[in-house]
Design a protein around this motif. Structure first.
Motif, PDB file in Angstrom:
ATOM      1  N   PRO A 177      50.023 -84.063 -77.006  1.00  0.00           N
ATOM      2  CA  PRO A 177      48.636 -84.282 -76.571  1.00  0.00           C
ATOM      3  C   PRO A 177      48.101 -85.639 -76.999  1.00  0.00           C
ATOM      4  CG  PRO A 177      48.679 -82.849 -78.503  1.00  0.00           C
ATOM      5  CD  PRO A 177      50.116 -83.035 -78.066  1.00  0.00           C
ATOM      6  N   ASP A 178      46.993 -85.999 -76.360  1.00  0.00           N
ATOM      7  CA  ASP A 178      46.366 -87.281 -76.644  1.00  0.00           C
ATOM      8  C   ASP A 178      45.510 -87.135 -77.901  1.00  0.00           C
ATOM      9  OD1 ASP A 178      45.157 -89.695 -76.669  1.00  0.00           O
ATOM     10  OD2 ASP A 178      43.890 -89.338 -74.910  1.00  0.00           O
ATOM     11  N   ARG A 179      45.941 -87.831 -78.949  1.00  0.00           N
ATOM     12  CA  ARG A 179      45.250 -87.684 -80.232  1.00  0.00           C
ATOM     13  C   ARG A 179      44.075 -88.636 -80.405  1.00  0.00           C
ATOM     14  NH1 ARG A 179      49.531 -88.834 -84.402  1.00  0.00           N
ATOM     15  NH2 ARG A 179      49.939 -90.441 -82.868  1.00  0.00           N
ATOM     16  N   LEU A 180      43.893 -89.551 -79.443  1.00  0.00           N
ATOM     17  CA  LEU A 180      42.857 -90.570 -79.636  1.00  0.00           C
ATOM     18  C   LEU A 180      41.442 -89.986 -79.765  1.00  0.00           C
ATOM     19  CD1 LEU A 180      42.036 -93.505 -79.952  1.00  0.00           C
ATOM     20  CD2 LEU A 180      42.097 -93.744 -77.466  1.00  0.00           C
ATOM     21  N   PRO A 181      41.030 -89.070 -78.868  1.00  0.00           N
ATOM     22  CA  PRO A 181      39.658 -88.552 -79.018  1.00  0.00           C
ATOM     23  C   PRO A 181      39.429 -87.882 -80.376  1.00  0.00           C
ATOM     24  CG  PRO A 181      40.507 -88.016 -76.847  1.00  0.00           C
ATOM     25  CD  PRO A 181      41.670 -88.574 -77.627  1.00  0.00           C
ATOM     26  N   GLY A 182      40.393 -87.118 -80.845  1.00  0.00           N
ATOM     27  CA  GLY A 182      40.240 -86.465 -82.141  1.00  0.00           C
ATOM     28  C   GLY A 182      40.162 -87.467 -83.279  1.00  0.00           C
ATOM     29  N   PHE A 183      40.953 -88.525 -83.154  1.00  0.00           N
ATOM     30  CA  PHE A 183      40.936 -89.574 -84.178  1.00  0.00           C
ATOM     31  C   PHE A 183      39.560 -90.242 -84.233  1.00  0.00           C
ATOM     32  CE2 PHE A 183      41.487 -94.127 -85.158  1.00  0.00           C
ATOM     33  CZ  PHE A 183      41.958 -94.023 -86.451  1.00  0.00           C
ATOM     34  N   LEU A 184      39.048 -90.619 -83.058  1.00  0.00           N
ATOM     35  CA  LEU A 184      37.737 -91.264 -83.010  1.00  0.00           C
ATOM     36  C   LEU A 184      36.654 -90.328 -83.529  1.00  0.00           C
ATOM     37  CD1 LEU A 184      37.995 -93.002 -79.522  1.00  0.00           C
ATOM     38  CD2 LEU A 184      38.140 -94.101 -81.766  1.00  0.00           C
ATOM     39  N   SER A 185      36.785 -89.054 -83.186  1.00  0.00           N
ATOM     40  CA  SER A 185      35.807 -88.080 -83.644  1.00  0.00           C
ATOM     41  C   SER A 185      35.789 -87.998 -85.172  1.00  0.00           C
ATOM     42  CB  SER A 185      36.141 -86.734 -83.007  1.00  0.00           C
ATOM     43  OG  SER A 185      35.276 -85.759 -83.475  1.00  0.00           O
ATOM     44  N   VAL A 189      29.967 -88.866 -76.582  1.00  0.00           N
ATOM     45  CA  VAL A 189      29.361 -87.799 -75.784  1.00  0.00           C
ATOM     46  C   VAL A 189      30.306 -87.260 -74.716  1.00  0.00           C
ATOM     47  CG1 VAL A 189      28.164 -89.362 -74.201  1.00  0.00           C
ATOM     48  CG2 VAL A 189      27.224 -87.092 -74.635  1.00  0.00           C
ATOM     49  N   SER A 190      31.225 -88.085 -74.232  1.00  0.00           N
ATOM     50  CA  SER A 190      32.132 -87.604 -73.184  1.00  0.00           C
ATOM     51  C   SER A 190      33.104 -86.562 -73.716  1.00  0.00           C
ATOM     52  CB  SER A 190      32.906 -88.768 -72.557  1.00  0.00           C
ATOM     53  OG  SER A 190      33.876 -89.259 -73.458  1.00  0.00           O
ATOM     54  N   HIS A 191      33.228 -86.449 -75.031  1.00  0.00           N
ATOM     55  CA  HIS A 191      34.165 -85.476 -75.608  1.00  0.00           C
ATOM     56  C   HIS A 191      33.477 -84.274 -76.236  1.00  0.00           C
ATOM     57  CE1 HIS A 191      37.568 -88.063 -74.920  1.00  0.00           C
ATOM     58  NE2 HIS A 191      36.951 -89.063 -75.518  1.00  0.00           N
ATOM     59  N   TYR A 192      32.146 -84.260 -76.279  1.00  0.00           N
ATOM     60  CA  TYR A 192      31.471 -83.221 -77.058  1.00  0.00           C
ATOM     61  C   TYR A 192      31.737 -81.812 -76.536  1.00  0.00           C
ATOM     62  CZ  TYR A 192      28.807 -86.791 -79.593  1.00  0.00           C
ATOM     63  OH  TYR A 192      28.427 -87.837 -80.381  1.00  0.00           O
ATOM     64  N   ASN A 193      32.011 -81.698 -75.233  1.00  0.00           N
ATOM     65  CA  ASN A 193      32.292 -80.370 -74.681  1.00  0.00           C
ATOM     66  C   ASN A 193      33.785 -80.054 -74.625  1.00  0.00           C
ATOM     67  OD1 ASN A 193      29.613 -79.632 -74.332  1.00  0.00           O
ATOM     68  ND2 ASN A 193      29.496 -80.488 -72.265  1.00  0.00           N
ATOM     69  N   ASP A 194      34.628 -80.950 -75.162  1.00  0.00           N
ATOM     70  CA  ASP A 194      36.078 -80.708 -75.140  1.00  0.00           C
ATOM     71  C   ASP A 194      36.410 -79.423 -75.887  1.00  0.00           C
ATOM     72  OD1 ASP A 194      36.424 -83.062 -73.813  1.00  0.00           O
ATOM     73  OD2 ASP A 194      37.483 -84.111 -75.418  1.00  0.00           O
ATOM     74  N   THR A 195      37.359 -78.670 -75.343  1.00  0.00           N
ATOM     75  CA  THR A 195      37.763 -77.423 -76.004  1.00  0.00           C
ATOM     76  C   THR A 195      39.148 -77.533 -76.608  1.00  0.00           C
ATOM     77  OG1 THR A 195      38.571 -76.629 -73.894  1.00  0.00           O
ATOM     78  CG2 THR A 195      36.347 -75.962 -74.534  1.00  0.00           C
ATOM     79  N   ALA A 196      39.886 -78.575 -76.291  1.00  0.00           N
ATOM     80  CA  ALA A 196      41.231 -78.743 -76.846  1.00  0.00           C
ATOM     81  C   ALA A 196      41.573 -80.220 -76.785  1.00  0.00           C
ATOM     82  CB  ALA A 196      42.251 -77.941 -76.036  1.00  0.00           C
ATOM     83  N   MET A 197      42.653 -80.600 -77.449  1.00  0.00           N
ATOM     84  CA  MET A 197      43.092 -81.986 -77.350  1.00  0.00           C
ATOM     85  C   MET A 197      43.510 -82.245 -75.904  1.00  0.00           C
ATOM     86  SD  MET A 197      45.084 -83.432 -80.638  1.00  0.00           S
ATOM     87  CE  MET A 197      46.184 -82.094 -81.061  1.00  0.00           C
ATOM     88  N   PRO A 198      43.056 -83.363 -75.326  1.00  0.00           N
ATOM     89  CA  PRO A 198      43.437 -83.681 -73.944  1.00  0.00           C
ATOM     90  C   PRO A 198      44.953 -83.852 -73.831  1.00  0.00           C
ATOM     91  CG  PRO A 198      41.678 -85.132 -74.740  1.00  0.00           C
ATOM     92  CD  PRO A 198      42.181 -84.377 -75.922  1.00  0.00           C
ATOM     93  N   GLN A 199      45.448 -83.671 -72.620  1.00  0.00           N
ATOM     94  CA  GLN A 199      46.886 -83.870 -72.367  1.00  0.00           C
ATOM     95  C   GLN A 199      47.290 -85.311 -72.628  1.00  0.00           C
ATOM     96  OE1 GLN A 199      47.511 -82.227 -68.280  1.00  0.00           O
ATOM     97  NE2 GLN A 199      48.861 -80.902 -69.462  1.00  0.00           N
ATOM     98  N   PRO A 248      49.641 -88.931 -71.928  1.00  0.00           N
ATOM     99  CA  PRO A 248      50.324 -89.456 -73.116  1.00  0.00           C
ATOM    100  C   PRO A 248      49.376 -89.651 -74.297  1.00  0.00           C
ATOM    101  CG  PRO A 248      49.938 -91.218 -71.533  1.00  0.00           C
ATOM    102  CD  PRO A 248      49.557 -89.933 -70.858  1.00  0.00           C
ATOM    103  N   ASP A 249      50.001 -89.812 -75.461  1.00  0.00           N
ATOM    104  CA  ASP A 249      49.237 -89.998 -76.679  1.00  0.00           C
ATOM    105  C   ASP A 249      48.809 -91.458 -76.784  1.00  0.00           C
ATOM    106  OD1 ASP A 249      48.135 -90.006 -79.147  1.00  0.00           O
ATOM    107  OD2 ASP A 249      50.012 -89.715 -80.237  1.00  0.00           O
ATOM    108  N   ARG A 250      47.525 -91.694 -76.668  1.00  0.00           N
ATOM    109  CA  ARG A 250      47.034 -93.070 -76.660  1.00  0.00           C
ATOM    110  C   ARG A 250      46.756 -93.634 -78.047  1.00  0.00           C
ATOM    111  NH1 ARG A 250      41.872 -92.865 -73.476  1.00  0.00           N
ATOM    112  NH2 ARG A 250      41.705 -90.964 -74.702  1.00  0.00           N
ATOM    113  N   LEU A 251      46.896 -92.786 -79.083  1.00  0.00           N
ATOM    114  CA  LEU A 251      46.517 -93.255 -80.423  1.00  0.00           C
ATOM    115  C   LEU A 251      47.356 -94.439 -80.923  1.00  0.00           C
ATOM    116  CD1 LEU A 251      44.750 -93.038 -82.919  1.00  0.00           C
ATOM    117  CD2 LEU A 251      46.224 -91.196 -83.751  1.00  0.00           C
ATOM    118  N   PRO A 252      48.691 -94.383 -80.809  1.00  0.00           N
ATOM    119  CA  PRO A 252      49.460 -95.535 -81.314  1.00  0.00           C
ATOM    120  C   PRO A 252      49.089 -96.842 -80.623  1.00  0.00           C
ATOM    121  CG  PRO A 252      50.908 -93.647 -80.993  1.00  0.00           C
ATOM    122  CD  PRO A 252      49.580 -93.271 -80.388  1.00  0.00           C
ATOM    123  N   GLY A 253      48.890 -96.797 -79.326  1.00  0.00           N
ATOM    124  CA  GLY A 253      48.514 -98.011 -78.605  1.00  0.00           C
ATOM    125  C   GLY A 253      47.143 -98.517 -79.028  1.00  0.00           C
TER     126      GLY A 253
END
Lengths: 337, 337
Positions: free
Chosen positions: A257-265, B245-255, B257-262
């Motif tokens: 999964p994409d960990r970026l939103p969780g990291f920013l949060s 705010v675009s993530h406040y209603n997220d219920t799970a980690m988004p699919q 690819p994982d953008r965190l390393p980039g």
């Protein structure tokens, strides 16, 4: 004069391999007014060099195909047409992976071998030591009693980070691969605790070693170790970010999964600072007490260093590949001649 | 005295819905020494409230089931047993989603309606204005000629960010949803350029609006807009992060690819700073010139504000849901009575 050189043959996809470099012998030009001929004695190998092999946008230009691989070096003057430099003088240069080089004398920093072994100019008294000093003190700003965590902790940057943290009254926790390196962290470098990232109970070890959470995460590795560390960051934590060695050989974005939103949060809800930085040697020299602090700490034993010296320029490619995989212990240096 | 209250009925999974809140009427206790009875006139609705509906770890405790939903309010004193506060006085309180409240007078800030409309205490002269001021000036530190980008730019935080950036000599680029809001950014708030994140050519618009890249990204939204913005960050850029705010209603980690390393790699190679922050009203009041700067800027027209006022406390839940989807324009306020 001939120089044996390691040049970039082919850009690696993923880890550097046998096709990446090749050895070449080049005839050096005669020295001109102001120049010196150097015999390179020591070559520094550092993780940032992986970035120089790639054309991806970065803070420095890539090495071109056929060009001598870049790197910091310590050499001795063989012949001189520069007024300040004499035959036999030790200097720091950025001559790269080769045995001899012609450099303009104004670009060179002269070393006094009576102050510290000349190899320290590539480690604790060079770029790695400055990276630790600047990142920890200017960005991390550890307070007495706070917890500082650093990965690749037996390396030249990590070991300096932990020891400076302790000098400043903070608790130093080092992360390294394997029980031997972990013992070294506590016994040789005086860390308060060591955590083995290769152990199956790595996360439990990390939790046990950071009972009050983490206030400063000096980050130079990334990857799964970073994930575990960032979950323990306290509100107001600081993350100086100077390397991501675990990702340097990545060829594509990792799967989800994409960990970026969780990291920013996490940054948001805990008011955390992340600051990427590249050490600026001139700025550190000008704006900090590095040149008085660090030699004093080395003399009084507050900062110890460890070197891993490989013999022969032709060993550089293999030693460099090992460095990216954590195979060495201490500052990796090639003894050139 | 009775208070009509909106209480949390059930924690939402994803977006708040019809089951999330319910209306209740409660009898308030008689006021004691030092207390006042307030008629709530205005209730502020803000994105951070989504966090209070969740039990996820955050900087503030969640609202409990059955508890009155929290929020900043402007009210008038109906009855008083506090020496400093008199009947009819206007005050700022944190009384939440209800029509009346009993509060201790020491906790209340008295408003002077002759200085500015009392509703500004919930917007440009309240928490949103302080968030913009602190995040932009203390973390973003825009220099003359630099480019500042902010999303949700017609909102109370974003519109103040852009206008303060211009006062400091920076170029202000606002991102908003739809051509109408984009027009507002340029015509009403004086942004140098506006970019419509709903347009199919959003990325091209962003590139055109930021020819010299981006030096400060005041981040309050996250998501795909943030992705596009961060790719244009200049070396040395600063990212004050106060909302997602675009993530406040997220219920799970988004699919993946994982953008965190980039993302981290971008911070590293471009020496970028990201600082999560929650505005601290006491600290802003003490450590900055907010209370002289902001009223002066409002008076001289340097900072304009826009309010979106909804009538009736029972409208609060629906208005709040709309807020999370960008349905309103300007500072969202419920006129309670």
């Amino acid at each position: 004069m001939q120089s044996t050189q390691i040049v970039l043959r082919q850009r690696p996809v993923g880890a550097p391999n046998a096709e990446t470099f090749e050895v070449r012998t080049s005839e050096l030009p005669d020295i001109q007014d102001g120049e010196v001929l150097l015999a390179i004695r020591y070559l520094s190998l550092d993780p940032y060099m992986r970035g120089r092999l790639s054309t991806a946008k970065s803070y420095a230009a890539p090495v071109e195909i056929g060009q001598v691989m870049v790197g910091a070096t310590v050499g001795q003057v063989l012949a001189t047409r520069h007024e300040r430099l004499h035959e036999g003088d030790w200097v720091v240069s950025y001559s790269g992976w080769q045995t001899h080089a012609v450099e303009h004398g104004d670009m060179l920093r002269k070393l006094d071998p009576s102050i510290a072994p000349v190899t320290t100019a590539l480690g604790v008294l060079g770029m790695p030591g400055m990276t630790a000093y600047w990142g920890l003190l200017e960005i991390g700003r550890p307070q007495p009693g706070e917890t500082v965590v650093v990965a690749a902790a037996t390396g030249p940057v990590g070991s300096a980070v932990g020891q400076i943290a302790r000098i400043k009254g903070a608790r130093a926790v080092g992360i390294a691969g394997g029980p031997e390196k972990c013992r070294l962290l506590v016994d040789t470098f005086g860390f308060d605790a060591a955590v083995d990232h290769r152990a199956p109970d790595f996360v439990d070890q990390l939790v046990a070693a950071t009972p009050d959470g983490i206030d400063v995460n000096f980050e130079n590795v990334g990857g799964s170790v970073f994930d575990a560390v960032q979950r323990r960051l306290n509100p107001g934590a600081r993350v100086p970010l100077c390397g991501l060695v675990s990702h340097y050989n990545d060829t594509a974005m990792p799967q989800g999964p994409d960990r970026l939103p969780g990291f920013l949060s996490g940054l948001l809800t805990r008011s955390i600072l992340v600051q990427g930085f590249i050490v600026d040697i001139a700025k550190v020299s000008r704006a900090t007490n590095f040149w008085t602090d660090m030699p004093a700490w080395i003399r009084d034993g507050g900062v110890t260093y460890l070197e891993d010296i490989v013999s022969g320029i032709e060993q550089a490619p293999e030693a460099f590949s090992g460095l990216l995989q954590g195979a060495n212990t201490g500052k990796l240096i090639v003894q050139v001649s």
